[in-house]
Design a protein around this motif. Structure first.
Motif, mmCIF file in Angstrom:
data_model
loop_
_atom_site.group_PDB
_atom_site.id
_atom_site.type_symbol
_atom_site.label_atom_id
_atom_site.label_comp_id
_atom_site.label_asym_id
_atom_site.label_seq_id
_atom_site.Cartn_x
_atom_site.Cartn_y
_atom_site.Cartn_z
ATOM 1 N N ASN A 66 0.488 3.897 22.288
ATOM 2 C CA ASN A 66 0.018 3.923 20.502
ATOM 3 C C ASN A 66 0.209 5.118 20.116
ATOM 4 O O ASN A 66 0.650 5.540 19.417
ATOM 5 C CB ASN A 66 -0.836 2.638 19.588
ATOM 6 N N GLY A 67 0.085 6.341 21.517
ATOM 7 C CA GLY A 67 -0.608 7.620 20.845
ATOM 8 C C GLY A 67 -1.423 8.571 20.317
ATOM 9 O O GLY A 67 -2.199 9.203 21.271
ATOM 10 N N MET A 68 -2.660 6.889 20.006
ATOM 11 C CA MET A 68 -3.498 7.414 20.622
ATOM 12 C C MET A 68 -4.647 8.391 21.171
ATOM 13 O O MET A 68 -4.450 7.800 22.802
ATOM 14 C CB MET A 68 -4.705 5.885 20.410
ATOM 15 N N LEU A 69 -4.972 8.937 20.977
ATOM 16 C CA LEU A 69 -6.058 10.122 22.329
ATOM 17 C C LEU A 69 -7.186 10.395 22.438
ATOM 18 O O LEU A 69 -8.031 10.571 20.779
ATOM 19 C CB LEU A 69 -5.101 11.819 22.134
ATOM 20 N N PRO A 70 -7.885 10.194 23.085
ATOM 21 C CA PRO A 70 -9.732 9.117 23.053
ATOM 22 C C PRO A 70 -10.194 10.510 23.237
ATOM 23 O O PRO A 70 -10.140 11.734 23.398
ATOM 24 C CB PRO A 70 -9.509 8.333 23.747
#
Ligand code: GLC
Length: 441
Positions: A66-70
């Motif tokens: 979903n695009g989230m960069l941890p």
């Protein structure tokens, strides 16, 4: 002098290099951290371009679908006892978690757009073709990260994104979070059992967040995993939803740099221009504090401003969010007894107003100087041609590092008889940003 400092800084990064990424510090932080990796890549760009690219590639291997960069991409070190580890996060239960990486379930300030543009400026002098190819590779990934923030973290479509955990803000125990965290009462809640790993060095342990804070951090993580990281469900229930000026300032500056990158490689940027205009507009409409001349954070759950004086409120300078007039107000704040920029008793720039009753000069994000914040402030001041103050921030930063070493954070009091070095030593972003300050054109 400069040569020696530069060589030592490089050796810190190389010592923390694992073969695929760089640890923020040898013991305390054994995995890869999100915004650390950005600053570290900038340091490498000055002397080892392949490592700069690898640092960012390794981080983005952890990007969710979903695009989230941890915030953390876990490394392979078996003996790395770090809490909370993958078993606690249970992030793999999220629909969007990547198959080929192990990550935590929150993000961090999106520095990658401006880092990418800056490392391109450095590397393109030697190899325009390769550095442009790297822009082409990274642009869609960074854009996707921004898209995630605007889509899932901006429920009112105002261009200001919220964070849902103090660790997401990068400034773990900042006083900005106090009021909201106080509303989370661990005595009345079910907190899963856990064992902290950050207290092992007794010297550093004194300055770390309290157990009560930790219970609250853990409570929030537990809430996220119960919802399997579904953003909409978390938004409905999470007591911690904060629009933070530092976080949004990095987003704005990164938007601006993504627009430049898009123009460099011939990619579509209309949507990014739209996001950025809205963000800047709302920043000034909603977060600017006319009376105090600084930006505030906003508590989205309780719908109120959080008027706490930290240096996060100065950071919108980096994205040219303030008008010239507002920027001059900010400069006055920096010179005032809040941050001590005019008198010679303090190094710049304390993270919390020197006039706050509960400032703690050695406690993490509640007073000490952090080198990444100084570096950002320096860049912001330069954008408004505030050369004198910029030069002072830079000189103080380099003096602290030269006198005390590559520490994690520093006590700002020149009069203190304590050692001003705090936290862990051999800290990567202190070294990386020192390299950038020494090497800048
Ligand atoms: C601490 C800092 C955070 C940093 C991490 C790794 O948690 O507060 O900003 O990213 O350490 O260095």
């Amino acid at each position: 002098m400069k040569e020696k400092l530069l060589e030592t800084a490089k050796s810190v990064l190389l010592k923390n290099w694992t073969g695929t990424f760089t640890k923020p510090a040898p013991n305390l932080y054994p995995h890869q951290w999100n915004w650390d990796a950005g600053f570290i890549a900038l340091g490498y760009a000055h002397f080892d371009w392949p490592k700069a690219k690898q640092e960012l590639r390794s981080l983005f291997k952890g990007q969710w679908s979903n695009g989230m960069l941890p915030q953390i991409v876990f490394g392979k070190e078996k003996d790395a006892h770090y809490f909370p580890g993958p078993d606690f996060w249970k992030a793999h239960e999220a629909y969007a978690h990547p198959k080929n990486a192990v990550t935590s379930g929150i993000s961090m300030p999106p520095v990658h757009g401006f880092i990418l543009w800056r490392i391109f400026q450095i590397a393109s002098k030697n190899d325009l073709k390769d550095s442009r190819a790297f822009l082409e590779e990274m642009f869609p990934k960074v854009k996707k990260l921004h898209e995630y923030f605007y889509q899932y973290r901006d429920p009112k479509n105002e261009g200001l994104v919220y964070i849902r955990h103090p660790w997401e803000g990068g400034t773990d125990n900042s006083p900005i979070w106090d009021t909201v965290l106080r509303g989370i009462n661990p005595a009345e809640l079910e907190i899963p059992s856990y064992k902290r790993q950050d207290l092992q060095n007794p010297e550093a342990a004194k300055h770390r967040p309290t157990d009560l804070d930790y219970d609250r951090y853990v409570y929030l993580v537990d809430l996220f995993r119960r919802h399997q990281y579904d953003d909409d469900a978390i938004y409905k229930e999470c007591p911690f939803l904060i629009q933070d000026p530092l976080f949004n300032a990095t987003l704005v500056w990164s938007n601006e740099c993504l627009i430049k990158i898009g123009q460099e490689i011939g990619a579509e940027v209309a949507e990014i221009i739209h996001w950025n205009e809205l963000s800047i507009y709302s920043f000034n409409e909603k977060l600017w504090d006319e009376d105090r001349g600084i930006y505030n954070a906003y508590d989205l759950r309780n719908e109120q401003l959080i008027p706490v004086f930290t240096n996060s409120g100065l950071m919108p300078l980096i994205g040219e969010v303030p008008t010239q007039e507002q920027a001059e107000e900010i400069l006055l704040k920096l010179e005032s007894p809040h941050f001590g920029g005019k008198d010679d008793q303090y190094f710049l720039c304390p993270t919390y107003s020197l006039q706050s009753e509960n400032i703690d000069f050695q406690k993490y994000w509640r007073g000490p100087i952090w080198i990444n914040m100084n570096w950002l402030l320096y860049q912001g001041l330069l954008r408004y041609d505030m050369e004198d103050m910029a030069a002072k921030v830079k000189a103080d930063t380099l003096q602290l590092i030269e006198e005390y070493g590559f520490y994690e954070y520093f006590d700002p009091r020149k009069s203190s008889t304590n050692n001003l070095a705090c936290g862990t030593n051999q800290f990567s972003w202190t070294a990386a940003l020192c390299i950038d300050l020494l090497m800048e054109a």
